[in-house]
Scaffold this active site. Structure first.
Site, PDB file in Angstrom:
ATOM      1  N   HIS A  17     -19.022 -25.953   6.067  1.00  9.30           N
ATOM      2  CA  HIS A  17     -18.411 -27.281   6.073  1.00  9.30           C
ATOM      3  C   HIS A  17     -17.166 -27.297   6.964  1.00  9.30           C
ATOM      4  O   HIS A  17     -16.942 -28.243   7.720  1.00  9.30           O
ATOM      5  CB  HIS A  17     -18.041 -27.703   4.651  1.00  9.30           C
ATOM      6  CG  HIS A  17     -19.220 -28.111   3.828  1.00  9.30           C
ATOM      7  ND1 HIS A  17     -19.353 -29.375   3.284  1.00  9.30           N
ATOM      8  CD2 HIS A  17     -20.341 -27.437   3.457  1.00  9.30           C
ATOM      9  CE1 HIS A  17     -20.494 -29.452   2.613  1.00  9.30           C
ATOM     10  NE2 HIS A  17     -21.106 -28.288   2.702  1.00  9.30           N
ATOM     11  N   ASP A 115     -14.494 -34.585   3.523  1.00  7.50           N
ATOM     12  CA  ASP A 115     -15.796 -34.017   3.192  1.00  7.50           C
ATOM     13  C   ASP A 115     -16.315 -34.735   1.943  1.00  7.50           C
ATOM     14  O   ASP A 115     -15.541 -35.091   1.056  1.00  7.50           O
ATOM     15  CB  ASP A 115     -15.641 -32.511   2.921  1.00  7.50           C
ATOM     16  CG  ASP A 115     -16.964 -31.819   2.674  1.00  7.50           C
ATOM     17  OD1 ASP A 115     -17.538 -31.979   1.565  1.00  7.50           O
ATOM     18  OD2 ASP A 115     -17.449 -31.099   3.572  1.00  7.50           O
ATOM     19  N   ALA A 339     -24.562 -12.386  13.006  1.00  7.57           N
ATOM     20  CA  ALA A 339     -25.047 -12.272  14.385  1.00  7.57           C
ATOM     21  C   ALA A 339     -24.608 -13.529  15.136  1.00  7.57           C
ATOM     22  O   ALA A 339     -24.367 -14.576  14.524  1.00  7.57           O
ATOM     23  CB  ALA A 339     -26.566 -12.128  14.423  1.00  7.57           C
ATOM     24  N   GLN A 341     -25.367 -16.496  16.412  1.00 13.04           N
ATOM     25  CA  GLN A 341     -26.566 -17.321  16.276  1.00 13.04           C
ATOM     26  C   GLN A 341     -26.822 -18.212  17.487  1.00 13.04           C
ATOM     27  O   GLN A 341     -27.958 -18.310  17.954  1.00 13.04           O
ATOM     28  CB  GLN A 341     -26.464 -18.175  15.009  1.00 13.04           C
ATOM     29  CG  GLN A 341     -27.704 -19.019  14.749  1.00 13.04           C
ATOM     30  CD  GLN A 341     -27.837 -19.371  13.295  1.00 13.04           C
ATOM     31  OE1 GLN A 341     -28.031 -18.507  12.449  1.00 13.04           O
ATOM     32  NE2 GLN A 341     -27.749 -20.644  12.972  1.00 13.04           N
ATOM     33  N   TRP A 359     -27.993 -27.265   7.322  1.00 13.42           N
ATOM     34  CA  TRP A 359     -28.075 -28.295   8.358  1.00 13.42           C
ATOM     35  C   TRP A 359     -27.499 -27.824   9.687  1.00 13.42           C
ATOM     36  O   TRP A 359     -28.006 -28.168  10.750  1.00 13.42           O
ATOM     37  CB  TRP A 359     -27.384 -29.564   7.886  1.00 13.42           C
ATOM     38  CG  TRP A 359     -27.671 -30.743   8.780  1.00 13.42           C
ATOM     39  CD1 TRP A 359     -26.766 -31.482   9.486  1.00 13.42           C
ATOM     40  CD2 TRP A 359     -28.954 -31.333   9.048  1.00 13.42           C
ATOM     41  NE1 TRP A 359     -27.392 -32.490  10.178  1.00 13.42           N
ATOM     42  CE2 TRP A 359     -28.740 -32.424   9.927  1.00 13.42           C
ATOM     43  CE3 TRP A 359     -30.253 -31.048   8.635  1.00 13.42           C
ATOM     44  CZ2 TRP A 359     -29.781 -33.222  10.397  1.00 13.42           C
ATOM     45  CZ3 TRP A 359     -31.294 -31.851   9.098  1.00 13.42           C
ATOM     46  CH2 TRP A 359     -31.045 -32.916   9.969  1.00 13.42           C
ATOM     47  N   SER A 361     -27.654 -24.817  10.907  1.00 12.19           N
ATOM     48  CA  SER A 361     -28.687 -23.994  11.535  1.00 12.19           C
ATOM     49  C   SER A 361     -29.849 -24.840  12.035  1.00 12.19           C
ATOM     50  O   SER A 361     -30.395 -24.592  13.118  1.00 12.19           O
ATOM     51  CB  SER A 361     -29.201 -22.947  10.532  1.00 12.19           C
ATOM     52  OG  SER A 361     -28.208 -21.974  10.277  1.00 12.19           O
TER      53      SER A 361
END
Length: 466
Positions: A17, A115, A339, A341, A359, A361
């Site tokens: 977040h 948020d 890693a 990404q 979300w 990813s």
């Protein structure tokens, strides 16, 4: 908006977040250079190390502050991590009030962006006569669910997972009750009560900024605009920056040696964990598939989001089946815990992504055009999996048995289907189109950039600025 405006932004103590809202703020000030942003972060025990790293490269018109930490010992020790996070945020509200008061004593402050899981802050904003908005780091489908939950709560008399009819949110693909977030499954739980109260509080917001884009969620966007005309799809907001971590060069060097589209990348996000039994089945499934893989491995735990709240000093590699690394060393790379990404998904050798459907990813996979094996674990991830597999159809979901276990043969089959099967080729074609649409949305005349400008115009109108 010629006048310089100051906005405060509050997130929650969860890196996914915090990373999303920081990237959004960077995009916001890039397109509205008159804005100054102060990011405010509640903490549990201490600021998250990954967030501290993220904040090292902020533009000068974004500042960050951490609220006094809430001790983890003062939170219910056996409560799920989302409950602990929400309770910590609630306990941080007096500190937020003090932080906003301090800001107002030294500068003007026009608005607060929150948020959704920190939306008690909407009530604090009202005290200070601030405009208030919600930044939704997840899909517009999830926003639709949250906005309609108070109604669903009245309409569905049983546990959602026992509801026999599909739940139809306006403009969205139908959802089975079992695919709603796990907090929905026990309506008498504290987790559900906290969520329901937060959903009821959404009506206090002047608008919603959503980390999605029109071409991805056209149906839900249209329905939301009919429900309230103050919804702005401003994504995809993702992290694309590089890191100096040695694992980055290790992963990239290994990928450079592989054929294009030949590698399946596996990661369960910043906090997802598998049980020991499921980890073993996944390892054997990868071995059976015969495909190259790059696996971000974490110590197993029976709680799927355990890594969010409990770190482990154990070596994850020792939990793999005996001989697995030796048998797969010619076609697999296993790295522990983390890693790079974005670099992996953007590499030409990566042809598939086995993901927990967080979300962030999911959007990264779409931005880089990588087909998905959807393996949701917790939170709204099952909802995301429904959107990805049944809505836009850019992923396949493994079969899980009656005990919730994906077995090795089924894992091997879904990997084959995504990486080289006919269905995988169709998915690749669809996600390539979404990749182009995502890039177009962020262009100067793209749908998400226009939405960002519309948000600025609406805020100026509320403030009475020319």
């Amino acid at each position: 908006m010629a006048k310089r405006s100051h906005i405060a932004v509050i997130s929650i103590p969860a890196f996914s977040h915090q990373a999303s809202i920081v990237e959004f703020c960077k995009r916001l000030v890039e397109h509205h250079d008159h804005l100054h942003v102060t990011c405010i972060f509640p903490t549990i025990d201490a600021p998250l190390p990954a967030t501290l790293t993220l904040l090292q490269s902020l533009p000068p018109n974004i500042h960050c502050t951490f609220l006094p930490p809430i001790s983890k010992q003062d939170l219910p020790q056996h409560a799920p991590s989302p409950v602990q996070i929400q309770l910590a945020v609630s306990q941080s509200m007096p500190s937020l009030r003090h932080a906003l008061s301090s800001l107002l004593s030294t500068t003007s402050l026009d608005a607060l962006i929150s948020d959704p899981f920190a939306n008690e802050s909407l009530e604090v904003a009202k005290v200070f006569n601030l405009l208030s908005y919600i930044y939704f780091p997840t899909s517009s489908m999830t926003l639709s669910l949250f906005l309609h939950l108070p109604t669903l709560h009245q309409q569905v008399p049983c546990a959602y997972r026992d509801h026999k009819e599909a739940i139809q949110l306006p403009g969205c693909v139908p959802i089975q009750g079992r695919d709603l977030p796990e907090h929905f499954h026990n309506r008498s739980s504290l987790a559900y009560d906290l969520l329901l109260r937060r959903c009821e509080r959404l009506s206090l917001a002047q608008g919603f900024l959503v980390n999605s884009f029109s071409e991805l969620e056209q149906g839900s966007e249209r329905a939301l605009q009919e429900y309230t005309n103050r919804v702005y799809l401003v994504g995809p907001v993702i992290q694309t920056g590089s890191s100096s971590d040695p694992k980055e060069s290790e992963c990239v060097r290994w990928l450079e040696k592989q054929r294009p589209n030949s590698v399946l990348y596996l990661s369960f996000g910043s906090g997802g964990t598998l049980s020991q039994q499921q980890l073993s089945e996944l390892a054997f499934g990868l071995e059976l598939s015969g495909h190259n893989f790059l696996w971000v491995l974490r110590v197993p735990n029976d709680t799927p989001d355990a890594a969010y709240v409990v770190g482990s000093n154990d070596d994850p590699l020792r939990f793999l089946p005996d001989g697995f690394l030796e048998r797969t060393q010619a076609r697999g790379l296993v790295v522990t815990s983390w890693a790079p990404q974005a670099q992996i998904l953007g590499h030409a050798s990566t042809g598939g992504f086995l993901t927990h459907c967080g979300w962030n990813s999911a959007l990264e996979s779409i931005v880089f055009g990588v087909p998905m094996v959807t393996w949701p674990l917790f939170a709204e991830q099952r909802l995301n999996a429904v959107l990805l597999t049944e809505g836009v159809r850019v992923g396949l979901r493994p079969k899980f048995n009656e005990n919730g276990l994906a077995e090795r043969e089924d894992i091997a089959q879904v990997v084959q289907d995504v990486m080289v099967g006919e269905e995988g080729n169709e998915i690749r074609s669809r996600i390539e189109k979404l990749k182009v649409a995502a890039a177009d949305a962020l262009k100067e005349d793209g749908s998400s950039t226009r939405a960002l400008y519309q948000f600025g115009t609406q805020m100026a109108n509320f403030l009475g600025q020319p």
